[in-house]
Design an enzyme around this catalytic site. Structure first.
Site, PDB file in Angstrom:
ATOM      1  N   HIS A 232      -9.831  10.007  -3.775  1.00 54.46           N
ATOM      2  CA  HIS A 232      -9.279  10.351  -5.088  1.00 54.46           C
ATOM      3  C   HIS A 232      -7.760  10.141  -5.102  1.00 54.46           C
ATOM      4  CE1 HIS A 232      -8.984  13.366  -8.583  1.00 54.46           C
ATOM      5  NE2 HIS A 232      -7.749  13.349  -8.121  1.00 54.46           N
ATOM      6  N   GLU A 233      -7.069  10.635  -4.053  1.00 57.23           N
ATOM      7  CA  GLU A 233      -5.609  10.529  -4.016  1.00 57.23           C
ATOM      8  C   GLU A 233      -5.150   9.086  -3.879  1.00 57.23           C
ATOM      9  OE1 GLU A 233      -4.106  12.947  -4.959  1.00 57.23           O
ATOM     10  OE2 GLU A 233      -5.448  14.607  -4.518  1.00 57.23           O
ATOM     11  N   HIS A 236      -5.114   7.534  -7.204  1.00 58.08           N
ATOM     12  CA  HIS A 236      -3.875   7.794  -7.947  1.00 58.08           C
ATOM     13  C   HIS A 236      -2.774   6.820  -7.527  1.00 58.08           C
ATOM     14  CE1 HIS A 236      -5.089  11.249 -10.180  1.00 58.08           C
ATOM     15  NE2 HIS A 236      -5.174  12.074  -9.156  1.00 58.08           N
TER      16      HIS A 236
END
Length: 620
Positions: A232-233, A236
């Protein structure tokens, strides 16, 4: 509307700085837009760059150039900075980092073991990005590395302006920098999992572009489903936005057309087939939603992959995957690596140009040394280039481990004199010669302290009462630098984000310290707790401060893992309904004492308070 039940995926700086003093760190919130909003407020040009790049992305994915680039495989050189090899009882070392990156690479490439079990409603939208995040094998100065750098324990790298990030970061145009710490915001919080920023040339120019992640949630330290928050990070970092961004009514949302609209409270029902929001079924298996913790995350959509492909053309990301940079960072090399267990050589606390009496192990990974015991000879086995005044002694521990000790001293010591040193190994010590190595050089950073002093700050008065309930402030230059004056339920409190104050034994009640009292390691230190378990200056059961102006002893860390002591000057009104923090000071000497009210340092001999504290109204 639903209530989220899982731990933060990307807690952000402005959210933290505006809310921490008023409520417990909400480890369930994830406001990626706020982190970037803060970055935009620091540099308005970054906001314009972001908006312009959103327009570029829209046009690029429809272009002929995009269709050609979409078929490529991208390699991103990565350096991972680890702050403490044990985080919340979990091991964080090279093997753990490598395993986490291996799992993440599978996620991006659709090789995760649940990629073929996606909800049929969304199975046709799934897509993969042909990308490899690869640990660097050559450091910025041409030295050998395995891409995992072990640092002393430190915190706060999730704060936009963390001094650690810029100090330790490697060239952001050559390496993707990842920071692994057990405390993202320097506030004592243990359950914040990660934070990352979108592409931003201002951040890359300052070497502060990054992903920050909590080591307790790496693959192998938690269940594999929650570990996908790491994926997920990285999403980003490649310009992906949360699938729920903007809620039901924002026409832009996450700027991806094939991720259904969600409300900001989506993601609470876990892996529930048919979960709906905003009048539609939601893509609950998406890496950029909130359902990772429930074991749902399995996929990116084609639109998200397109957005990431565009992000790889951003000026802050494109240089990383260029062939020349892959050569410079050594990601494709197959030789042996020389790896130091600690690359930072520190000045001793005596602050006289000598070094701490430590040793530094160098392991060879993928090869062997030609000796298994003895002492190496300079000129025959190695050469060195060190700051003036220092020399190394290298002993052989085994045919895979050497031990380096430095001796000597220098007159040039201070932060401005921080310097690199190197040891270069020769054919005689490497089985098969140095041609079997990725690099025959190991780099060390020599870190010095400025001459010790007391830093005094005459701050704007911070008052807490029924009218002004909370004032958050930070002490510049420290890792664990957050504090807040606080009023709640007719009690006067000082929020320290778990840092210790000098208190009555067995309580969290700060003692009114008289001027000239020594504040030191031997003082009665009591840690603060997470909200609402804060230090209490005054409540109905503790009235020692009523009508007094006195000092509170506090702690912070200017250097990772080393405690510094200081004082706050605090005035409480006669009826105990209000207090003001008037000014403060702290010693820059690690573990060095300071006298309450003192603004000077004289080599640790406990300076007297004869230097004119303002207003002259201190009382005991």
């Amino acid at each position: 509307m639903k209530t989220k039940t899982f731990i933060l995926a990307a807690m952000l700086f402005t959210y933290v700085s505006s809310l921490l003093g008023q409520q417990q760190v909400d480890a369930k919130r994830c406001e990626a837009s706020n982190a970037n909003a803060y970055a935009f407020s620091v540099n308005p040009k970054a906001k314009a760059e972001y908006e312009n790049f959103n327009e570029f992305t829209k046009n690029y994915v429809q272009s002929k150039a995009f269709s050609q680039k979409a078929a490529e495989t991208y390699t991103i050189p990565v350096v991972v900075h680890v702050y403490g090899t044990t985080q919340h009882g979990k091991t964080v070392d090279y093997n753990k980092i490598k395993g986490a990156l291996d799992a993440l690479n599978k996620d991006f490439n659709g090789l995760n073991d649940d990629f073929n079990s996606i909800d049929p409603v969304f199975d046709g939208r799934k897509s993969t990005l042909s990308i490899r995040f690869a640990l660097a094998k050559i450091d910025p100065n041409g030295g050998s590395t395995n891409g995992v750098i072990i640092h002393p324990v430190a915190s706060g790298m999730g704060n936009y302006n963390s001094p650690v990030v810029a100090a330790d970061g490697w060239d952001n145009y050559k390496y993707m920098n990842v920071y692994i710490t057990g405390d993202l915001y320097g506030d004592g919080g243990a359950t914040n999992s990660g934070v990352a920023w979108y592409p931003d040339t201002a951040m890359s120019n300052a070497d502060i572009a990054r992903v920050v992640y909590n080591g307790r949630y790496l693959h192998g330290n938690t269940n594999k489903e929650f570990a996908s928050v790491f994926t997920h990070e990285f999403g980003h970092w490649l310009n992906l936005i949360h699938t729920f961004e903007g809620g039901c009514n924002d026409p832009n949302g996450d700027y991806v057309s094939d991720t259904p609209k969600e409300d900001t409270s989506s993601g609470d029902d876990g892996c529930v087939v048919g979960a709906s929001d905003c009048g539609n079924l939601i893509n609950y298996e998406n890496y950029m939603g909130y359902d990772s913790a429930a074991g749902c995350a399995k996929m990116y959509t084609q639109g998200q992959v397109n957005r990431m492909l565009a992000a790889l053309q951003h000026p802050a990301r494109k240089p990383l995957w260029q062939p020349a940079n892959l050569t410079a960072t050594g990601v494709n090399l197959t030789g042996a690596s020389l790896v130091a267990n600690n690359n930072t050589v520190e000045e001793s606390l005596s602050n006289n140009g000598t070094l701490v009496d430590d040793s530094y192990d160098i392991d060879i990974q993928g090869g062997t040394f030609s000796l298994s015991s003895g002492t190496l000879t300079q000129g025959t086995h190695f050469t060195s280039s060190l700051p003036q005044g220092f020399s190394p002694t290298i002993t052989v521990i085994s045919n895979t481990k050497l031990r380096v000790k430095y001796s000597g001293n220098t007159n040039n010591h201070g932060v401005a004199d921080n310097a690199s040193g190197s040891i270069t190994f020769k054919n005689a010590i490497i089985s098969g010669g140095t041609s079997t190595l990725n690099s025959n050089k190991v780099l060390f950073s020599f870190s010095f302290y400025d001459p010790y002093k007391v830093v005094y700050v005459d701050n704007n008065d911070y008052t807490a009462n029924a009218t002004t309930t909370w004032t958050f402030f930070r002490i510049t230059g420290a890792d664990s630098n957050s504090f807040g004056t606080f009023f709640e339920n007719n009690a006067l409190k000082l929020e320290t984000y778990s840092k210790a104050l000098v208190c009555q034994t067995g309580t969290k009640n700060p003692i009114p310290i008289a001027a000239n009292t020594v504040i030191s390691t031997g003082s009665s230190w009591v840690n603060g707790g997470a909200y609402p378990d804060l230090h209490v200056i005054r409540d109905t059961g503790y009235t020692a401060w009523d009508g007094k102006t006195a000092y509170i002893g506090f702690q912070l860390e200017l250097y990772s893992g080393k405690t510094n002591y200081g004082w706050f000057r605090v005035q409480v009104n006669a009826d105990g309904s209000s207090y003001t923090l008037m000014d403060y000071a702290y010693s820059t000497e690690p573990f060095g004492s300071i006298k309450a009210g003192s603004k000077i340092w004289n080599g640790g001999n406990n300076p007297t308070c004869n230097d004119g504290i303002q207003n002259g109204d201190e009382t005991g």
